[in-house]
Design a protein around this motif. Structure first.
Motif, PDB file in Angstrom:
ATOM      1  N   PHE A   1       1.165  -1.156  -0.016  1.00 36.30           N
ATOM      2  CA  PHE A   1       0.143  -0.065  -0.230  1.00 36.30           C
ATOM      3  C   PHE A   1       0.970   1.531  -0.067  1.00 36.30           C
ATOM      4  O   PHE A   1       0.407   2.525  -0.705  1.00 36.30           O
ATOM      5  CB  PHE A   1      -0.721  -0.203   1.307  1.00 36.30           C
TER       6      PHE A   1
ATOM      7  N   GLU B   1       1.495   4.373  -2.418  1.00 32.83           N
ATOM      8  CA  GLU B   1       0.656   5.522  -1.950  1.00 32.83           C
ATOM      9  C   GLU B   1       2.141   6.878  -2.823  1.00 32.83           C
ATOM     10  O   GLU B   1       1.616   8.260  -2.779  1.00 32.83           O
ATOM     11  CB  GLU B   1       0.638   5.691  -1.007  1.00 32.83           C
TER      12      GLU B   1
ATOM     13  N   VAL C   1       1.343   7.672  -6.334  1.00 32.98           N
ATOM     14  CA  VAL C   1       0.622   8.144  -6.644  1.00 32.98           C
ATOM     15  C   VAL C   1       0.861   9.543  -6.059  1.00 32.98           C
ATOM     16  O   VAL C   1       1.101  10.994  -7.089  1.00 32.98           O
ATOM     17  CB  VAL C   1      -0.743   8.100  -5.518  1.00 32.98           C
TER      18      VAL C   1
ATOM     19  N   ALA D   1      -0.472   4.572 -10.309  1.00 30.29           N
ATOM     20  CA  ALA D   1      -0.445   2.829  -9.390  1.00 30.29           C
ATOM     21  C   ALA D   1      -2.109   2.330  -9.054  1.00 30.29           C
ATOM     22  O   ALA D   1      -2.934   3.137  -9.106  1.00 30.29           O
ATOM     23  CB  ALA D   1       0.123   3.803  -8.157  1.00 30.29           C
ATOM     24  N   THR D   2      -1.985   0.693  -9.089  1.00 25.33           N
ATOM     25  CA  THR D   2      -2.607   0.330  -8.827  1.00 25.33           C
ATOM     26  C   THR D   2      -2.285  -0.844  -7.783  1.00 25.33           C
ATOM     27  O   THR D   2      -1.285  -1.061  -8.126  1.00 25.33           O
ATOM     28  CB  THR D   2      -4.126  -0.615  -9.746  1.00 25.33           C
ATOM     29  N   PHE D   3      -3.521  -0.631  -7.084  1.00 24.45           N
ATOM     30  CA  PHE D   3      -2.926  -1.736  -5.624  1.00 24.45           C
ATOM     31  C   PHE D   3      -4.242  -3.336  -5.401  1.00 24.45           C
ATOM     32  O   PHE D   3      -4.736  -2.627  -5.636  1.00 24.45           O
ATOM     33  CB  PHE D   3      -2.867  -1.067  -3.863  1.00 24.45           C
ATOM     34  N   LEU D   4      -3.869  -4.596  -5.503  1.00 23.30           N
ATOM     35  CA  LEU D   4      -4.503  -5.600  -5.334  1.00 23.30           C
ATOM     36  C   LEU D   4      -4.096  -6.662  -4.590  1.00 23.30           C
ATOM     37  O   LEU D   4      -3.012  -7.429  -4.906  1.00 23.30           O
ATOM     38  CB  LEU D   4      -4.652  -5.772  -7.006  1.00 23.30           C
ATOM     39  N   PRO D   5      -4.795  -7.009  -3.044  1.00 19.23           N
ATOM     40  CA  PRO D   5      -5.127  -7.654  -2.323  1.00 19.23           C
ATOM     41  C   PRO D   5      -5.112  -8.354  -2.621  1.00 19.23           C
ATOM     42  O   PRO D   5      -6.107  -8.681  -3.429  1.00 19.23           O
ATOM     43  CB  PRO D   5      -5.317  -6.587  -1.278  1.00 19.23           C
TER      44      PRO D   5
ATOM     45  N   TYR E   1      -7.721 -11.135  -2.082  1.00 17.26           N
ATOM     46  CA  TYR E   1      -8.151 -11.752  -0.634  1.00 17.26           C
ATOM     47  C   TYR E   1      -9.030 -12.998  -1.423  1.00 17.26           C
ATOM     48  O   TYR E   1      -9.300 -13.391  -2.026  1.00 17.26           O
ATOM     49  CB  TYR E   1      -8.925 -10.605  -0.199  1.00 17.26           C
TER      50      TYR E   1
ATOM     51  N   LEU F   1      -5.302  -6.373 -13.357  1.00 19.37           N
ATOM     52  CA  LEU F   1      -4.555  -7.960 -13.744  1.00 19.37           C
ATOM     53  C   LEU F   1      -3.372  -8.650 -14.817  1.00 19.37           C
ATOM     54  O   LEU F   1      -3.640  -8.192 -15.863  1.00 19.37           O
ATOM     55  CB  LEU F   1      -5.751  -8.664 -13.724  1.00 19.37           C
TER      56      LEU F   1
ATOM     57  N   LEU G   1      -5.044   7.825  -3.621  1.00 13.00           N
ATOM     58  CA  LEU G   1      -5.620   6.308  -3.567  1.00 13.00           C
ATOM     59  C   LEU G   1      -6.235   5.927  -2.973  1.00 13.00           C
ATOM     60  O   LEU G   1      -6.429   5.634  -1.418  1.00 13.00           O
ATOM     61  CB  LEU G   1      -4.171   5.164  -3.358  1.00 13.00           C
TER      62      LEU G   1
ATOM     63  N   THR H   1     -12.692   2.145 -14.350  1.00 12.63           N
ATOM     64  CA  THR H   1     -11.959   2.061 -13.764  1.00 12.63           C
ATOM     65  C   THR H   1     -12.164   3.340 -12.770  1.00 12.63           C
ATOM     66  O   THR H   1     -13.509   3.247 -12.372  1.00 12.63           O
ATOM     67  CB  THR H   1     -10.924   3.451 -14.304  1.00 12.63           C
TER      68      THR H   1
ATOM     69  N   GLY I   1     -15.958  -7.674  -8.576  1.00 12.01           N
ATOM     70  CA  GLY I   1     -15.741  -7.530  -7.250  1.00 12.01           C
ATOM     71  C   GLY I   1     -13.977  -7.301  -6.909  1.00 12.01           C
ATOM     72  O   GLY I   1     -13.689  -6.864  -6.573  1.00 12.01           O
ATOM     73  N   SER I   2     -13.862  -7.710  -8.093  1.00  7.07           N
ATOM     74  CA  SER I   2     -12.548  -7.432  -8.477  1.00  7.07           C
ATOM     75  C   SER I   2     -11.888  -5.433  -8.288  1.00  7.07           C
ATOM     76  O   SER I   2     -10.821  -5.300  -7.833  1.00  7.07           O
ATOM     77  CB  SER I   2     -11.977  -7.994  -9.498  1.00  7.07           C
TER      78      SER I   2
ATOM     79  N   ALA J   1     -12.102  -4.542  -5.257  1.00  6.27           N
ATOM     80  CA  ALA J   1     -10.942  -4.403  -4.254  1.00  6.27           C
ATOM     81  C   ALA J   1      -9.828  -4.015  -4.020  1.00  6.27           C
ATOM     82  O   ALA J   1      -8.967  -3.758  -3.261  1.00  6.27           O
ATOM     83  CB  ALA J   1     -10.532  -5.800  -3.868  1.00  6.27           C
ATOM     84  N   ILE J   2      -9.184  -3.308  -5.992  1.00  4.71           N
ATOM     85  CA  ILE J   2      -8.105  -3.026  -6.245  1.00  4.71           C
ATOM     86  C   ILE J   2      -8.467  -1.745  -5.505  1.00  4.71           C
ATOM     87  O   ILE J   2      -8.975  -0.520  -5.610  1.00  4.71           O
ATOM     88  CB  ILE J   2      -8.120  -2.776  -7.628  1.00  4.71           C
ATOM     89  N   MET J   3      -7.651  -0.815  -5.201  1.00  5.23           N
ATOM     90  CA  MET J   3      -7.164   0.624  -5.167  1.00  5.23           C
ATOM     91  C   MET J   3      -6.312   1.310  -6.440  1.00  5.23           C
ATOM     92  O   MET J   3      -5.190   0.716  -7.118  1.00  5.23           O
ATOM     93  CB  MET J   3      -6.059   0.781  -3.709  1.00  5.23           C
ATOM     94  N   GLU J   4      -6.857   2.542  -6.290  1.00  5.84           N
ATOM     95  CA  GLU J   4      -6.032   3.183  -7.862  1.00  5.84           C
ATOM     96  C   GLU J   4      -6.395   4.848  -6.888  1.00  5.84           C
ATOM     97  O   GLU J   4      -7.147   4.925  -5.985  1.00  5.84           O
ATOM     98  CB  GLU J   4      -7.319   2.562  -8.686  1.00  5.84           C
ATOM     99  N   GLN J   5      -5.742   5.284  -7.833  1.00  5.55           N
ATOM    100  CA  GLN J   5      -6.305   6.768  -7.076  1.00  5.55           C
ATOM    101  C   GLN J   5      -6.909   7.231  -8.298  1.00  5.55           C
ATOM    102  O   GLN J   5      -7.916   7.366  -9.469  1.00  5.55           O
ATOM    103  CB  GLN J   5      -4.631   7.798  -8.004  1.00  5.55           C
TER     104      GLN J   5
END
Lengths: 181, 357
Positions: free
Chosen positions: A20, A24, A27, A33-37, A39, A63, B5, B142, B170-171, B174-178
């Motif tokens: 994360f 961060e 950005v 940026a993308t952050f994909l946990p 889960y 992906l 983010l 997005t 769901g993907s 769950a993703i974080m993006e700006q």
């Protein structure tokens, strides 16, 4: 420039928060940026992983099949993901916990005893910061300052020693990463 | 406001607050729990109300009540939970009430899996409940688009006096993006003043009634109005993105997360000299039929429907729009399994090089 980073290990090793903070800082450095946990039920079994993609331009697919850098914090993570790294990619493994011999010859390998170094600095929890430092040092993907400001935000309410220790760990990692160039 | 983010689900929740949403009722289900979690503290901050309902059925009916009062109201759930809300959705449409319903979809049928899927397309676009009503369905790809569409959804709902569905797998949840948020909307009852049940101090009008029950003759007329509304959506409200379509011989059709993965694959196919493009419906309903009508069928050789669904669900709409002028193929994963840039590349490559059956 587009880099996809796979961070993997077990719960408690700072995989998710480390990932994360990378996203961060990206950005905040005006990058995308993308952050994909990862889960799902598996997470409760103790493994933790996340994918961070950092790019100068809009990120299309978050992906991705293969990552350009891999951080593996333990043996299980190494075994699960060493094939997910692109040829020519950067593999950073925790020498204290990855016991397998690295067989891939088409990637750059940095084997770092980050648990030992973390204890020397003063806290085993900062091992992941050393690994992220090594990633920054070897790839130049983000500046040290950008990541430091992200650490500062995360630990703003903690004692100043915490921040200081993280900064030392990051610098140590960056030095290791740079030496490998 | 600067870029931040943020996780997909949380971004939708904040965008709803900024759009003037002041009521949320919902029941927990993965992978959308961050929406109610966020709104549980955020709504009280802005003078709104959050209720964790005892069930999905109770929650959608609380939204029904809040909407009748002219309050901007929403609920969110995931696939099996949305199924439980369909009766309430039909009542909302039957009573001509606006609301936003967010479906962060997961694999089905049944309780299925908590992992992402796009297997609710048919439910969303054809029958979001009994009785033959339709809703506008928005499918962001997005997180910025999710924010912008959520912000607008309430306006559409009020304009049409009909619920609106935001469908996102769901993907993306769950993703974080700006994302960058639009400003807080000024709260006003302008869009609902003529019909809402709230009686303000000093107002002297007679009490109003809102009902989903009509005598046959009137109900038929209401349904004719609904048919007209659907036509107007098709005329005025279709949203679609065309990507590398100018010289495309092979046309990928994909929405949401699948469109993003497809774009990556298309760029790689273009590098190999294959003329591939993408049509990305942003409104799944109304479906962008005209985009297909306007294509040059001397140039287009085939369509490839790419979805996180087996069998592909959007295919029927593509087939109707293409009207047999070119073959339609499909590639997908299902049950919570995801594809990636490489597997989508391979699937398209196979068709482009004539290897598909």
């Amino acid at each position: 420039m587009k880099e996809s980073l796979l961070l993997s290990g077990s719960g408690g090793q700072g995989i998710i928060s480390g990932g994360f903070m990378l996203a961060e800082s990206a950005v905040e450095s005006d990058k995308h940026a993308t952050f994909l946990p990862e889960y799902g039920p598996e997470q409760r079994g103790g493994s933790a992983q996340c994918t961070v993609t950092i790019s100068d331009t809009e990120i299309l697919s978050p992906l991705v099949k293969k990552c350009s850098s891999l951080i593996a914090m333990n043996e299980q993570a190494y075994k699960k993901f060493y094939t997910n790294l692109k040829a020519g990619g950067l593999m950073i493994i925790n020498a204290n916990r990855v016991t397998s011999e690295v067989t891939r010859k088409d990637v750059k390998v940095l084997s770092i005893p980050c648990d030992d170094i973390a204890v020397e600095i003063g806290n085993p929890k900062i091992a992941i910061i050393i690994m992220i430092g090594a990633l920054l040092g070897a790839s130049g993907i983000l500046s040290k300052e950008a990541f430091l400001s992200s650490i500062e935000q995360k630990f703003a309410e903690k004692k100043p020693e915490v921040m200081e220790m993280n900064a030392i760990a990051l610098q140590k990692g960056i030095d290791i990463g740079k030496q490998s160039l | 406001m600067a870029k931040v983010l943020m996780k997909g689900t949380v971004a939708i929740a904040e965008a709803a607050v900024r759009a003037g949403c002041r009521f949320f009722a919902g029941y927990p289900i993965t992978p959308q729990n961050e929406i109610p979690e966020y709104l549980s503290w955020r709504l009280p901050e802005v003078g709104g109300a959050f209720v964790q309902g005892e069930s999905e059925v109770a929650s959608i009916n609380m939204v029904y009540g809040a909407a009748a009062n002219g309050t901007r109201a929403m609920t969110s759930s995931s696939s099996p939970g949305i199924s439980l809300m369909t009766e309430g959705l039909s009542y909302l449409s039957g009573t001509k009430l606006p609301a936003l319903v967010v479906n962060i979809s997961r694999g089905g049928p049944g309780l299925g899996t908590i992992q992402p899927a796009q297997t609710d397309y048919l439910q969303a676009t054809k029958a979001m409940g009994h009785g033959g009503f339709r809703v506008m369905v928005f499918a962001p790809s997005t997180l910025q688009e999710a924010v912008d569409l959520t912000y607008e959804c309430f306006d559409y709902a009020e304009r049409d006096r009909n619920p609106v569905l935001l469908l996102m797998d769901g993907s993306l949840g769950a993703i974080m993006e700006q994302v960058e948020f639009p400003p807080m909307k000024e709260l006003t009852d302008e869009g609902t003043r003529k019909w809402n049940l709230a009686k303000h101090e000093g107002e002297t009008r007679m009490p109003r009634m809102l009902t989903p029950v009509y005598p046959e003759v009137i109900l038929e007329n209401e349904n004719k109005q609904r048919a007209l509304l659907t036509k107007q959506w098709e005329e005025n409200d279709v949203r679609v993105e065309e990507f590398m379509m100018e010289d495309a011989e092979y046309v990928v059709v994909a929405y949401g997360i699948s469109a993003r993965v497809s774009k990556e694959a298309i760029l790689n196919l273009r590098e190999q000299g294959h003329k591939v493009g993408l049509i990305r419906p942003i409104t799944l309903f109304p479906f962008p039929k005209k985009t297909f009508q306007n294509l040059n069928y001397d140039q287009v050789k085939a369509f490839i429907d790419i979805e996180l669904a087996i069998p592909a669900q959007m295919r029927d709409d593509i087939e109707v729009a293409v009207r047999g002028r070119a073959p339609v193929y499909e590639y997908g994963r299902s049950g919570g399994m995801l594809f990636d840039d490489e597997s989508v590349y391979d699937a398209i490559h196979k068709i482009v090089t004539g290897g598909a059956e």
